[in-house]
Design a protein around this motif. Structure first.
Motif, short mmCIF file in Angstrom:
data_model
loop_
_atom_site.label_atom_id
_atom_site.label_comp_id
_atom_site.label_asym_id
_atom_site.label_seq_id
_atom_site.Cartn_x
_atom_site.Cartn_y
_atom_site.Cartn_z
N TRP A 1 0.83 -1.20 0.00
CA TRP A 1 0.00 0.00 0.00
C TRP A 1 0.87 1.25 0.00
CZ3 TRP A 1 -4.55 -1.57 -1.26
CH2 TRP A 1 -5.05 -2.77 -0.77
N ALA A 2 0.38 2.29 -0.67
CA ALA A 2 1.09 3.57 -0.67
C ALA A 2 0.87 4.25 0.67
CB ALA A 2 0.56 4.45 -1.80
N GLN B 1 3.56 9.36 0.01
CA GLN B 1 3.53 9.00 -1.42
C GLN B 1 2.26 9.51 -2.07
OE1 GLN B 1 4.06 4.78 -0.78
NE2 GLN B 1 6.19 4.85 -1.48
N VAL B 2 1.13 9.43 -1.36
CA VAL B 2 -0.12 9.94 -1.89
C VAL B 2 -0.05 11.46 -2.04
CG1 VAL B 2 -2.59 10.25 -1.42
CG2 VAL B 2 -1.51 8.03 -0.97
N LEU C 1 -0.45 13.66 -5.49
CA LEU C 1 -1.44 14.71 -5.65
C LEU C 1 -0.78 16.03 -6.04
CD1 LEU C 1 -3.83 13.93 -2.66
CD2 LEU C 1 -4.30 13.60 -5.09
N ASN D 1 -7.93 13.76 -2.81
CA ASN D 1 -7.30 13.08 -1.68
C ASN D 1 -8.28 12.08 -1.05
OD1 ASN D 1 -4.99 14.33 0.84
ND2 ASN D 1 -5.74 12.27 0.49
N THR E 1 -8.57 8.96 -3.30
CA THR E 1 -7.46 8.01 -3.16
C THR E 1 -7.54 7.26 -1.84
OG1 THR E 1 -6.03 9.76 -2.27
CG2 THR E 1 -5.92 9.35 -4.64
N ASN E 2 -8.04 7.92 -0.80
CA ASN E 2 -8.19 7.22 0.49
C ASN E 2 -9.21 6.09 0.38
OD1 ASN E 2 -6.36 8.92 1.70
ND2 ASN E 2 -7.90 10.23 2.68
N HIS F 1 -7.75 3.04 -1.57
CA HIS F 1 -6.61 2.30 -1.01
C HIS F 1 -5.54 2.08 -2.08
CE1 HIS F 1 -8.76 1.61 2.71
NE2 HIS F 1 -9.78 1.11 2.04
N ILE F 2 -4.95 3.16 -2.50
CA ILE F 2 -3.99 3.14 -3.60
C ILE F 2 -2.73 2.35 -3.22
CG2 ILE F 2 -2.52 4.60 -5.06
CD1 ILE F 2 -5.41 4.89 -5.70
N LYS G 1 1.38 1.16 -4.18
CA LYS G 1 2.58 1.84 -4.68
C LYS G 1 2.65 1.76 -6.20
CE LYS G 1 5.42 1.17 -0.54
NZ LYS G 1 6.66 0.58 0.01
N ILE H 1 0.36 4.28 -7.63
CA ILE H 1 0.96 5.62 -7.52
C ILE H 1 1.88 5.89 -8.70
CG2 ILE H 1 2.67 6.97 -6.23
CD1 ILE H 1 0.06 7.18 -4.89
#
Length: 290
Positions: free
Chosen positions: A207-208, A212-213, A217, A243, A246-247, A250-251, A253, A256
């Protein structure tokens, strides 16, 4: 804990092979045939074909003349019967009974505490004997395809297992019934540390993290400003909404990297001043994101 599958007067060779396959899938390999129709059933072509890789179970299987021989060393007998009888052992579902059996072995929760919504299974009195707890031999008996188990054979058992099925059509193929009961017994054995874990078909997900998120952005902010979609003087809630998106998603890596690659391509195209529009598409104005 010993588990034995006993097939009585089996008439179809293919069912023997399919039974061996069903057993191996659940990690069982003790198969005994009582007076099957074909004396050479373990070597018949149809048997081998239907076993589909479970030849080791067939190699270990035994053929005996009587049920007494098949039951040698077994301390707890489970019949499988769908036809109601006016006399005989109590009837219950495999899941409830197997859970009760394991709970007696563990001395853990009672069946009523663990399964308050179902009628408690009959107490397996043989298992309550400490001398048998470490040497339990569980025999699962299956009758012929056409007639099922004989009454006299059912009467010898401690319980009659009945798979819950459609009341209007409860006919199961022999191998299918074996598969269901083998699964239920292996599921119950998990409490004794003898279960099987689910094997993931995909690699571990990375997970990122929040930085990283945030960096992704920021990259997208640059790209959206470059193409005129985002007004830096009046960004409103666009980035905050992205934002939140993306939460919820559950982005990972890897995702990303993909999203930043898109942003990079947008920036490069904007720098060249050559926006590439898909034929038939239209550039939409920014939505009201107040």
């Amino acid at each position: 804990m010993k588990t034995r599958f006993i097939l009585i007067h089996t008439s179809h060779a293919g069912n023997v092979g399919a039974a061996a396959r069903a057993m191996k899938v659940m990690g069982f390999d003790d198969l005994v045939l009582v007076a099957p129709r074909w004396p050479n059933v373990l070597r018949r072509e149809e048997t081998i074909q239907r076993a589909s890789g479970a030849l080791d179970v067939l190699d270990k299987a035994r053929i005996v003349a009587t049920l007494d021989e098949a039951l040698d060393g077994m301390t707890h007998l489970c019949a499988t019967a769908m036809t109601p009888r006016d006399f005989g052992p109590p009837t219950t579902s495999p899941r409830v009974y197997f859970a009760s059996l394991v709970e007696h072995l563990l001395g853990a929760l009672s069946n009523s505490e663990r399964y308050p919504h179902v009628k408690p299974a009959p107490e397996p009195d043989l298992v309550s004997n400490p001398e048998l707890q470490t040497n339990l031999g569980l025999a699962l008996l299956f009758g012929s395809e056409r007639y099922g188990m004989a009454n006299d054979d059912v009467y010898r058992c401690h319980v009659a297992l009945s798979i819950p099925t459609n009341p209007g059509f409860g006919s199961l193929n022999l191998a299918s019934a074996i598969q269901v009961i083998a699964y239920e017994w292996r599921l119950a054995l998990d409490a004794l540390g003898q279960g099987f874990a689910v094997q993931s078909s995909t690699s571990n997900t990375h997970w990122a993290d929040a930085p990283q998120v945030a960096a992704m952005l920021a990259h997208w902010q640059q790209a959206l400003e470059a193409v005129g979609y985002l007004d830096p003087a009046a960004p409103k809630k666009l980035l905050a909404r992205l934002n939140q998106l993306t939460n919820r998603a559950h982005i990972t890596k890897e995702e990303i990297h993909i999203l930043r690659g898109i942003a990079r391509a947008v920036l490069q195209t904007a720098e060249r001043g050559q926006p590439q529009q898909v034929p038939g598409s239209a550039v939409l104005p920014p939505a009201d994101l107040k």
